[in-house]
Motif scaffolding. Sequence first.
Motif, short mmCIF file in Angstrom:
data_model
loop_
_atom_site.label_atom_id
_atom_site.label_comp_id
_atom_site.label_asym_id
_atom_site.label_seq_id
_atom_site.Cartn_x
_atom_site.Cartn_y
_atom_site.Cartn_z
N ARG A 248 29.61 11.95 48.92
CA ARG A 248 29.52 12.68 47.66
C ARG A 248 29.78 11.80 46.44
O ARG A 248 30.40 12.22 45.47
N LEU A 249 29.31 10.58 46.51
CA LEU A 249 29.38 9.71 45.35
C LEU A 249 28.26 10.09 44.38
O LEU A 249 27.23 10.63 44.79
N ASN A 250 28.44 9.79 43.11
CA ASN A 250 27.43 10.21 42.15
C ASN A 250 26.14 9.39 42.28
O ASN A 250 26.09 8.37 42.98
N GLU A 251 25.09 9.86 41.61
CA GLU A 251 23.76 9.28 41.79
C GLU A 251 23.69 7.80 41.43
O GLU A 251 23.09 7.00 42.15
N GLU A 252 24.28 7.42 40.32
CA GLU A 252 24.28 6.00 39.92
C GLU A 252 24.94 5.13 40.98
O GLU A 252 24.46 4.03 41.28
N THR A 253 26.03 5.63 41.53
CA THR A 253 26.77 4.88 42.54
C THR A 253 25.98 4.80 43.84
O THR A 253 25.97 3.76 44.51
N ARG A 254 25.31 5.89 44.22
CA ARG A 254 24.49 5.88 45.44
C ARG A 254 23.39 4.83 45.34
O ARG A 254 23.12 4.11 46.30
N ARG A 255 22.75 4.76 44.19
CA ARG A 255 21.68 3.79 44.02
C ARG A 255 22.23 2.36 44.10
O ARG A 255 21.61 1.48 44.73
N ALA A 256 23.35 2.14 43.47
CA ALA A 256 23.96 0.80 43.49
C ALA A 256 24.34 0.39 44.90
O ALA A 256 24.05 -0.73 45.34
N ILE A 257 24.99 1.29 45.63
CA ILE A 257 25.43 0.97 46.98
C ILE A 257 24.24 0.74 47.90
O ILE A 257 24.24 -0.17 48.74
N SER A 258 23.21 1.56 47.77
CA SER A 258 22.00 1.38 48.58
C SER A 258 21.43 -0.02 48.43
O SER A 258 21.17 -0.72 49.42
N ILE A 259 21.25 -0.46 47.20
CA ILE A 259 20.65 -1.77 46.94
C ILE A 259 21.61 -2.89 47.32
O ILE A 259 21.20 -3.90 47.91
N GLU A 260 22.88 -2.72 47.03
CA GLU A 260 23.85 -3.75 47.38
C GLU A 260 23.96 -3.94 48.90
O GLU A 260 24.08 -5.06 49.39
N VAL A 261 23.91 -2.84 49.63
CA VAL A 261 24.00 -2.93 51.09
C VAL A 261 22.73 -3.55 51.68
O VAL A 261 22.78 -4.39 52.58
N GLY A 262 21.58 -3.15 51.16
CA GLY A 262 20.31 -3.58 51.75
C GLY A 262 19.84 -4.96 51.35
O GLY A 262 19.04 -5.58 52.05
N ILE A 263 20.32 -5.49 50.21
CA ILE A 263 19.86 -6.78 49.71
C ILE A 263 20.94 -7.83 49.96
O ILE A 263 22.00 -7.81 49.35
N GLN A 264 20.65 -8.77 50.86
CA GLN A 264 21.62 -9.76 51.27
C GLN A 264 21.38 -11.13 50.62
O GLN A 264 20.27 -11.40 50.14
N ASN A 265 22.40 -11.97 50.66
CA ASN A 265 22.26 -13.36 50.22
C ASN A 265 21.61 -14.14 51.37
O ASN A 265 22.24 -14.95 52.04
N ALA A 266 20.32 -13.88 51.56
CA ALA A 266 19.61 -14.46 52.70
C ALA A 266 19.50 -15.97 52.59
O ALA A 266 19.38 -16.67 53.60
N GLY A 267 19.53 -16.49 51.37
CA GLY A 267 19.52 -17.94 51.20
C GLY A 267 20.72 -18.59 51.86
O GLY A 267 20.61 -19.65 52.49
N LEU A 268 21.88 -17.93 51.75
CA LEU A 268 23.09 -18.43 52.42
C LEU A 268 22.90 -18.37 53.93
O LEU A 268 23.25 -19.33 54.64
N GLY A 269 22.34 -17.28 54.43
CA GLY A 269 22.11 -17.15 55.87
C GLY A 269 21.20 -18.25 56.39
O GLY A 269 21.42 -18.82 57.47
N THR A 270 20.16 -18.56 55.62
CA THR A 270 19.22 -19.61 56.01
C THR A 270 19.91 -20.97 56.06
O THR A 270 19.73 -21.74 57.01
#
Length: 322
Positions: A248-270
């Motif tokens: 039950r987080l607000n809409e702005e927070t849901r969008r932020a968490i979605s993108i933060e969780v799904g977008i990784q520092n893949a350059g570091l992983g590589t």
Amino acid sequence: MKLFIHISNFSNKYFAFITILVAVAAFYMPGGFNWLNNYMTILLGIVMFGMGLTMTPNDFKLVLTKPVPVIIGVILQFTIMPLLAFGIAKLLNLPPALAAGIILVGSVPGGTASNVMVYLAKGNVALSVTMTSVSTMLAPIMTPVLLYLLAGQWIPVNPFAMFISIIQVIIVPIVLGLIFQRFFPVAVDKSIEILPLISVIAISGVVAAVVSGNTENIASSGALIFVTVLLHNWSGLLLGFLVATVLRLNEETRRAISIEVGIQNAGLGTTLASAHFAAQPLAALPGAIAVVMHVISGSILASIWSKIPVNNNEKGNKREIA
């Protein structure tokens, strides 16, 4: 200077397109990019140094003033993505090196590009920046531990050696950036607008290095790699949003968490995969592909959300904690 700023803005806007072009060029003309393999750590260090130049105490302010969404977001960052990667590796019966590679992508912190995406998506930018900063500072502990626990059955993992690498590649450059910002603020202010260009060049160099050194592996298992990365990325974006909704987080927070969780520092992983799994070159490919795919999918999602008004007062979504 204005020309460089214009080029920097252009490169930031078309980051995904530029990295795709570089990857294609490296695949068909590997001889022209192989030399970059010797500079992958330096290239990523440059990106992290730029992050240090832009970090301020305000980036961590939410940890003290509104810690709940930050804690939730960081926990989701280091649970959803690594566990998803583990599940996908099992589900698709991935080769050991590829399984370790996608788990490594899932275990690294959030990527800096996510902050721009959250802004475009009308999400909680302050939370996004704080999550990126906090997860990055936790990476020396969390990334080696998660990789050891989840990928150890496929490939030998030395968590202490990886801890040292992350300190060298992330923490040291960030600290140097903070020091430089402290003592040379005028120079930093004048150069801050061209940092996106430098980051795009550095990350594209990492991608080119991995692709040019793995053309045969990409040709033989390219479809499987793309399916693995896309399934992992899209599932992370979706689950991040769904869990934030359930909480039950607000809409702005849901969008932020979605993108933060799904977008990784893949350059570091590589970079970590190339350094620690050199005998298994396939392990670096998920990260190289993810660098491009995460930017594309995140940009598409941000574009969609940018057209949808934010309603933080909808019924059942009144938990205003961010």
